[in-house]
Design a protein around this motif. Sequence first.
Motif, PDB file in Angstrom:
ATOM      1  N   ASN A   1      45.462  42.641  41.210  1.00 36.97           N
ATOM      2  CA  ASN A   1      44.788  41.967  42.324  1.00 36.97           C
ATOM      3  C   ASN A   1      43.386  41.517  41.935  1.00 36.97           C
ATOM      4  O   ASN A   1      42.902  40.477  42.408  1.00 36.97           O
ATOM      5  N   PHE A   2      42.730  42.295  41.081  1.00 41.64           N
ATOM      6  CA  PHE A   2      41.418  41.882  40.583  1.00 41.64           C
ATOM      7  C   PHE A   2      41.523  40.566  39.806  1.00 41.64           C
ATOM      8  O   PHE A   2      40.707  39.648  39.986  1.00 41.64           O
ATOM      9  N   GLU A   3      42.546  40.462  38.970  1.00 37.23           N
ATOM     10  CA  GLU A   3      42.728  39.220  38.209  1.00 37.23           C
ATOM     11  C   GLU A   3      43.081  38.054  39.135  1.00 37.23           C
ATOM     12  O   GLU A   3      42.681  36.907  38.881  1.00 37.23           O
ATOM     13  N   VAL A   4      43.824  38.342  40.196  1.00 38.71           N
ATOM     14  CA  VAL A   4      44.123  37.280  41.162  1.00 38.71           C
ATOM     15  C   VAL A   4      42.843  36.797  41.831  1.00 38.71           C
ATOM     16  O   VAL A   4      42.648  35.592  42.041  1.00 38.71           O
ATOM     17  N   ARG A   5      41.956  37.722  42.170  1.00 36.58           N
ATOM     18  CA  ARG A   5      40.675  37.315  42.767  1.00 36.58           C
ATOM     19  C   ARG A   5      39.834  36.508  41.790  1.00 36.58           C
ATOM     20  O   ARG A   5      39.014  35.680  42.216  1.00 36.58           O
ATOM     21  N   GLN A   6      40.048  36.757  40.504  1.00 33.28           N
ATOM     22  CA  GLN A   6      39.348  35.967  39.491  1.00 33.28           C
ATOM     23  C   GLN A   6      40.082  34.665  39.172  1.00 33.28           C
ATOM     24  O   GLN A   6      39.704  33.952  38.237  1.00 33.28           O
ATOM     25  N   LEU A   7      41.167  34.376  39.951  1.00 31.81           N
ATOM     26  CA  LEU A   7      41.965  33.148  39.791  1.00 31.81           C
ATOM     27  C   LEU A   7      42.623  33.059  38.414  1.00 31.81           C
ATOM     28  O   LEU A   7      42.776  31.985  37.843  1.00 31.81           O
ATOM     29  N   ASP A   8      43.030  34.217  37.899  1.00 34.76           N
ATOM     30  CA  ASP A   8      43.695  34.264  36.603  1.00 34.76           C
ATOM     31  C   ASP A   8      45.096  34.843  36.816  1.00 34.76           C
ATOM     32  O   ASP A   8      45.360  36.024  36.560  1.00 34.76           O
ATOM     33  N   LEU A   9      46.024  34.002  37.307  1.00 34.80           N
ATOM     34  CA  LEU A   9      47.383  34.459  37.593  1.00 34.80           C
ATOM     35  C   LEU A   9      48.149  34.879  36.347  1.00 34.80           C
ATOM     36  O   LEU A   9      48.881  35.879  36.378  1.00 34.80           O
ATOM     37  N   PRO A  10      48.045  34.163  35.223  1.00 32.31           N
ATOM     38  CA  PRO A  10      48.764  34.639  34.023  1.00 32.31           C
ATOM     39  C   PRO A  10      48.355  36.043  33.605  1.00 32.31           C
ATOM     40  O   PRO A  10      49.209  36.843  33.198  1.00 32.31           O
ATOM     41  N   ALA A  11      47.070  36.356  33.731  1.00 28.94           N
ATOM     42  CA  ALA A  11      46.631  37.708  33.373  1.00 28.94           C
ATOM     43  C   ALA A  11      47.209  38.741  34.326  1.00 28.94           C
ATOM     44  O   ALA A  11      47.617  39.835  33.908  1.00 28.94           O
ATOM     45  N   ALA A  12      47.249  38.410  35.637  1.00 23.53           N
ATOM     46  CA  ALA A  12      47.815  39.347  36.607  1.00 23.53           C
ATOM     47  C   ALA A  12      49.293  39.591  36.325  1.00 23.53           C
ATOM     48  O   ALA A  12      49.765  40.742  36.360  1.00 23.53           O
ATOM     49  N   ARG A  13      50.053  38.521  36.025  1.00 23.84           N
ATOM     50  CA  ARG A  13      51.475  38.692  35.706  1.00 23.84           C
ATOM     51  C   ARG A  13      51.656  39.497  34.421  1.00 23.84           C
ATOM     52  O   ARG A  13      52.583  40.314  34.312  1.00 23.84           O
ATOM     53  N   LYS A  14      50.788  39.259  33.475  1.00 26.85           N
ATOM     54  CA  LYS A  14      50.891  39.995  32.216  1.00 26.85           C
ATOM     55  C   LYS A  14      50.647  41.487  32.434  1.00 26.85           C
ATOM     56  O   LYS A  14      51.335  42.336  31.852  1.00 26.85           O
ATOM     57  N   ILE A  15      49.687  41.811  33.311  1.00 28.81           N
ATOM     58  CA  ILE A  15      49.379  43.223  33.587  1.00 28.81           C
ATOM     59  C   ILE A  15      50.571  43.903  34.246  1.00 28.81           C
ATOM     60  O   ILE A  15      50.995  44.996  33.836  1.00 28.81           O
ATOM     61  N   LEU A  16      51.127  43.263  35.289  1.00 24.20           N
ATOM     62  CA  LEU A  16      52.252  43.883  35.985  1.00 24.20           C
ATOM     63  C   LEU A  16      53.499  43.923  35.114  1.00 24.20           C
ATOM     64  O   LEU A  16      54.289  44.875  35.185  1.00 24.20           O
ATOM     65  N   GLY A  17      53.681  42.899  34.274  1.00 20.30           N
ATOM     66  CA  GLY A  17      54.816  42.942  33.354  1.00 20.30           C
ATOM     67  C   GLY A  17      54.693  44.069  32.349  1.00 20.30           C
ATOM     68  O   GLY A  17      55.671  44.759  32.047  1.00 20.30           O
ATOM     69  N   ALA A  18      53.473  44.279  31.840  1.00 19.28           N
ATOM     70  CA  ALA A  18      53.256  45.393  30.915  1.00 19.28           C
ATOM     71  C   ALA A  18      53.481  46.725  31.605  1.00 19.28           C
ATOM     72  O   ALA A  18      54.032  47.666  31.017  1.00 19.28           O
ATOM     73  N   ALA A  19      53.069  46.829  32.886  1.00 15.96           N
ATOM     74  CA  ALA A  19      53.262  48.081  33.621  1.00 15.96           C
ATOM     75  C   ALA A  19      54.742  48.383  33.802  1.00 15.96           C
ATOM     76  O   ALA A  19      55.199  49.518  33.598  1.00 15.96           O
ATOM     77  N   ILE A  20      55.534  47.353  34.167  1.00 13.75           N
ATOM     78  CA  ILE A  20      56.963  47.579  34.368  1.00 13.75           C
ATOM     79  C   ILE A  20      57.651  47.883  33.045  1.00 13.75           C
ATOM     80  O   ILE A  20      58.575  48.706  32.976  1.00 13.75           O
ATOM     81  N   GLY A  21      57.205  47.244  31.979  1.00 13.96           N
ATOM     82  CA  GLY A  21      57.820  47.524  30.687  1.00 13.96           C
ATOM     83  C   GLY A  21      57.447  48.881  30.136  1.00 13.96           C
ATOM     84  O   GLY A  21      58.255  49.552  29.490  1.00 13.96           O
ATOM     85  N   MET A  22      56.218  49.338  30.404  1.00 11.70           N
ATOM     86  CA  MET A  22      55.746  50.604  29.852  1.00 11.70           C
ATOM     87  C   MET A  22      56.180  51.792  30.704  1.00 11.70           C
ATOM     88  O   MET A  22      56.654  52.808  30.194  1.00 11.70           O
ATOM     89  N   CYS A  23      56.005  51.679  32.009  1.00 10.75           N
ATOM     90  CA  CYS A  23      56.291  52.810  32.911  1.00 10.75           C
ATOM     91  C   CYS A  23      56.816  52.258  34.225  1.00 10.75           C
ATOM     92  O   CYS A  23      56.065  52.165  35.203  1.00 10.75           O
TER      93      CYS A  23
END
Length: 687
Positions: free
Chosen positions: A368-390
Amino acid sequence: MQDGGHHARSIKNRAPAAIQVTAEQLLRDAQERQESQFRAPKQLRGRKREEFEKRIRQTRSNIKEWLQYANWEASQGEYARSRSVFERALDVDPRSLKGRNVQHARNLFDRAVTLLPRVDQLWYKYVYLEELLQNVPGARQVFERWMQWEPDDKAWQAYIKMETRYGELDRASTIYERWIAVRPEPRNWVKWAKFEEDRTKLDKAREVFQTALEFFGDGEEEVEKAQAVFSAFAKMETRLKEYERARVIYKFALSRVPRTKSAALYAHHRPGKRRIQYEDELAQEGHNYDAWFDTRVGGGRIPRRGDEGATLEESRLPGQKRHWRRYIFLWLNYALFEEIETKVYTTAIRVVPHKQFTFAKLWLMFANFEVRQLDLPAARKILGAAIGMCPKEALFKGYIQLELDLREFDRVRTLYEKYIEFDPSNSSAWVKYAELESQLEDFSRTRAIFELGVTQQPLAMPEVLWKAYIDFEVEEGNREGARALYERLVAISGHWKVWIAYAEFEAAPIPVARELREEREEEEEEEETEMAPGDVERARRVFERGYADLRKQGLKDERAALLEVWKTFEEKNGTPEDVQQVQSKIPIVSARRVKANDGQEELVWDMVFPDDERESNPTSFQFLQMAHQWKKKQAEKAKTSQPEGALQSPGAPSAPSFTRASAATTQEQDTDMRDASSDVASSHGGD
């Protein structure tokens, strides 16, 4: 005098008289000897009033006529009438009447404050009079005369408040300066500085505080006396976001005064008082994150210091998630404070052992912090890494909600597929996935998802998924599809609630097929949805099948519950014969005695179903029915034959459940009935 002239007699004795008469005595004698006021007769008073009323109507603006009228009423003792005339005169010309009284009052106050200058109440009333007359210069002149006597602090504050009311802020500041010259107390300095701060004269407020500190000096005793000035000065700088200035002021004051004498300063200076307490607690227990929170929130310094200090403790944390929870919340608090610093989130994610456990809230707040910074690719990358890792349910839900908000439905489909791959037994995931496809009006895909979901083994809370699937088919108007689902469900579970829901579904109307609805809506544009009626006969057959299935399984309580619903259904939709047929299936509650392990007998209640008795003991069942019929007739006969009051008392023992089979009076039939009752009881283990 012999010449007859009128000459004054000469006074030979000029000595004072022996008895002196005072002015008070003269006035008293005059009052006592005064003749009673003449009171005119009633008729004369009426004529006189008419004359006065006529004169004031003709010369309404002549105030003398009003005064004569009011004075005459007072002379007649009519004080209420006199007061009324005065009030009417005030409505005509208030100034002419007030002027004389106000001048008298002003003269009286002037003499009073001259003779009694230390009575503050007289000065207050004098000022109030002038301000009431809107004579602000006069009120100011009265205050100036009063201030020459150097009154107490309330008088100075009253003078300042008056100038503030009329917007004379510079005059008020000058009065503060004169007040300080007369009474240079710390509280007066603080009030002056607060006044300057309130009118946004910040430089002037700082100048006042600096002048006060120069006045008191920097010695230990002087600083101790001026603690209130130091504290107020530091508070003002804190309100102005000048934290460094406030810190310097506190340090200067605390360095000059011992801690035993500076309790007030320490009470106001949280970094001085609380930080010492928090640092002592942290020195004893570094994992006390409540203390770290207090240091961050209440320490008074930049919160970054407390948060970064807390991060040094993670290496010694135990390997259980409950010990990490407060620590991670401290990181989240730190990240919210920084907001623009990405390294806070990255550092927090790096220190958590994700192979053992994770915190979905941390990942979601980072995205959500990355979304507030208007960086959607970074937000998707964070959540994708979270789902892949744990992978975790909360992470899937958060990621799906993010893509739903962005209307990225293809990504949502992909995430739901990953979600059900991660946990195929999660019924709510299948339902949400199918609801998404239904909202997108891809009904074939919705039906395929439901079909795939109900075939999963094992499945947590399968009833949720089955109900959603059936509701979907009903909403689509596909009664055959819903009926097939119910058939599959009763074959799998056979639960009595499923049979009841199945029967109610067959009897209830459902919407017509979606294709027909859409066509008719385009043609007729009807607001109400057309419904397809239910089939009562099908519902009755479902009840019969359900009853037979539960009987086959030997479930007595479930059969009884089904019969109650079935009876209600027949009362609403069937004939009296249908109701009687269901009524004949309702069980009879009977009691039997069973020997317990300790040898004592216990009374056990059991349900006897007529169908079971009819098959197992046909003869006993026939006699049992006859006994119940006889008992019913006897009860009806007792109600009609016995008068009121002759009925059996509440304390009397009740009649046995099974006594006779019919109303026959022969001894042989009585014996047969008793034998039949014994056979029924024996078949159920009774005595």
